[in-house]
Design an enzyme around this catalytic site. Structure first.
Site, mmCIF file in Angstrom:
data_model
loop_
_atom_site.group_PDB
_atom_site.id
_atom_site.type_symbol
_atom_site.label_atom_id
_atom_site.label_comp_id
_atom_site.label_asym_id
_atom_site.label_seq_id
_atom_site.Cartn_x
_atom_site.Cartn_y
_atom_site.Cartn_z
ATOM 1 N N GLY A 46 0.830 -1.189 0.000
ATOM 2 C CA GLY A 46 0.000 0.000 0.000
ATOM 3 C C GLY A 46 0.866 1.242 0.000
ATOM 4 O O GLY A 46 2.001 1.221 0.494
ATOM 5 N N GLN A 51 2.939 9.934 1.214
ATOM 6 C CA GLN A 51 4.258 9.320 1.349
ATOM 7 C C GLN A 51 5.199 9.685 0.210
ATOM 8 O O GLN A 51 6.410 9.516 0.339
ATOM 9 C CB GLN A 51 4.129 7.796 1.427
ATOM 10 C CG GLN A 51 3.440 7.309 2.687
ATOM 11 C CD GLN A 51 3.278 5.813 2.649
ATOM 12 O OE1 GLN A 51 2.272 5.310 2.170
ATOM 13 N NE2 GLN A 51 4.275 5.098 3.139
ATOM 14 N N CYS A 92 5.991 -0.177 7.256
ATOM 15 C CA CYS A 92 5.646 0.978 6.430
ATOM 16 C C CYS A 92 6.808 1.326 5.510
ATOM 17 O O CYS A 92 7.970 1.310 5.936
ATOM 18 C CB CYS A 92 5.324 2.166 7.338
ATOM 19 S SG CYS A 92 4.814 3.657 6.486
ATOM 20 N N LEU A 93 6.492 1.653 4.266
ATOM 21 C CA LEU A 93 7.531 2.060 3.322
ATOM 22 C C LEU A 93 8.222 3.350 3.763
ATOM 23 O O LEU A 93 9.360 3.606 3.387
ATOM 24 C CB LEU A 93 6.948 2.216 1.918
ATOM 25 C CG LEU A 93 6.433 0.933 1.273
ATOM 26 C CD1 LEU A 93 5.778 1.234 -0.074
ATOM 27 C CD2 LEU A 93 7.549 -0.091 1.118
ATOM 28 N N HIS A 134 -4.254 1.988 7.776
ATOM 29 C CA HIS A 134 -2.855 2.442 7.816
ATOM 30 C C HIS A 134 -2.632 3.549 6.773
ATOM 31 O O HIS A 134 -2.074 4.605 7.083
ATOM 32 C CB HIS A 134 -1.939 1.242 7.548
ATOM 33 C CG HIS A 134 -0.489 1.576 7.466
ATOM 34 N ND1 HIS A 134 0.410 1.216 8.443
ATOM 35 C CD2 HIS A 134 0.244 2.215 6.513
ATOM 36 C CE1 HIS A 134 1.618 1.622 8.107
ATOM 37 N NE2 HIS A 134 1.544 2.231 6.928
ATOM 38 N N GLU A 135 -3.080 3.301 5.544
ATOM 39 C CA GLU A 135 -2.871 4.292 4.471
ATOM 40 C C GLU A 135 -3.728 5.539 4.687
ATOM 41 O O GLU A 135 -3.281 6.654 4.399
ATOM 42 C CB GLU A 135 -3.148 3.668 3.105
ATOM 43 C CG GLU A 135 -2.261 2.482 2.738
ATOM 44 C CD GLU A 135 -0.763 2.743 2.846
ATOM 45 O OE1 GLU A 135 -0.326 3.904 2.742
ATOM 46 O OE2 GLU A 135 -0.023 1.763 3.039
ATOM 47 N N HIS A 138 -2.031 7.960 6.860
ATOM 48 C CA HIS A 138 -1.070 8.812 6.149
ATOM 49 C C HIS A 138 -1.758 10.050 5.571
ATOM 50 O O HIS A 138 -1.209 11.152 5.617
ATOM 51 C CB HIS A 138 -0.385 8.047 5.012
ATOM 52 C CG HIS A 138 0.719 7.158 5.449
ATOM 53 N ND1 HIS A 138 1.853 7.617 6.082
ATOM 54 C CD2 HIS A 138 0.879 5.814 5.347
ATOM 55 C CE1 HIS A 138 2.663 6.605 6.351
ATOM 56 N NE2 HIS A 138 2.086 5.497 5.911
#
Length: 176
Positions: A46, A51, A92-93, A134-135, A138
């Site tokens: 994701g 991000q 997380c990225l 989660h996304e 962000h």
């Protein structure tokens, strides 16, 4: 398509609240394609536009192992959430190499738009529900480490800052 630079925690730009998308045009399609390519290249499941320093309410996600199920959520809203919560290991990225347990509602109802501006709704449970929440965090300027203790947050911040310094030092050519 182009790879986009993923911001790393504690970059303050990750705290920017994303604005709703109003135009469903070619530039949005390009953003979604670039985000998907970036997510796949980074071996993620994701990615939120925040991000990659684009502060629009856009999420791409693909939970399949063969990258065959790209989902796009534009202007997503959680309409309902179960009272039952579950704990999952999250990564997380934007916080590479860090994983920890986070508790979230087990079942959510989400309303969003697709890339063509068509509204849709879905019920999400399990990994899909975790990833969506989660996304969506962000998009609201929140990172999963915000759910952890202050002690863990401090350690993660220090670790990420050291990694950033090492990466910067490695990119500087040696002096002779």
């Amino acid at each position: 398509m182009a790879l986009l630079k993923i911001l790393h925690y504690p970059d303050p730009r990750l705290r920017t609240v994303a604005k709703p998308v109003n135009e469903f045009d070619d530039s949005l399609a390009t953003l979604v394609a670039n985000m998907a390519q970036t997510m796949y290249e980074a071996v993620g499941i994701g990615l939120a536009a925040t991000q990659v320093n684009v502060h629009k309410q856009v999420i791409v996600m693909d939970l399949s192992e063969d990258h065959s199920d790209l989902k796009v959520f534009i202007n997503p809203v959680i309409e309902q959430a179960s009272e039952q919560w579950v704990t999952h290991q999250e990564g997380c990225l934007s916080v590479p190499g860090v994983f920890d347990e986070v508790s979230r509602p087990d079942l959510i109802g989400v309303r969003a738009y697709d890339i063509h501006g068509q509204p849709f709704e879905l019920q999400a449970q399990g990994l899909l529900a975790v990833c969506l929440q989660h996304e969506m965090d962000h998009l609201n300027g929140k990172v999963f480490v915000d759910y952890l203790s202050r002690l863990k947050q401090g350690r993660i911040k220090t670790k990420m800052q050291k990694a950033e310094k090492l990466a910067t030092a490695d990119s500087v050519p040696p002096l002779y």
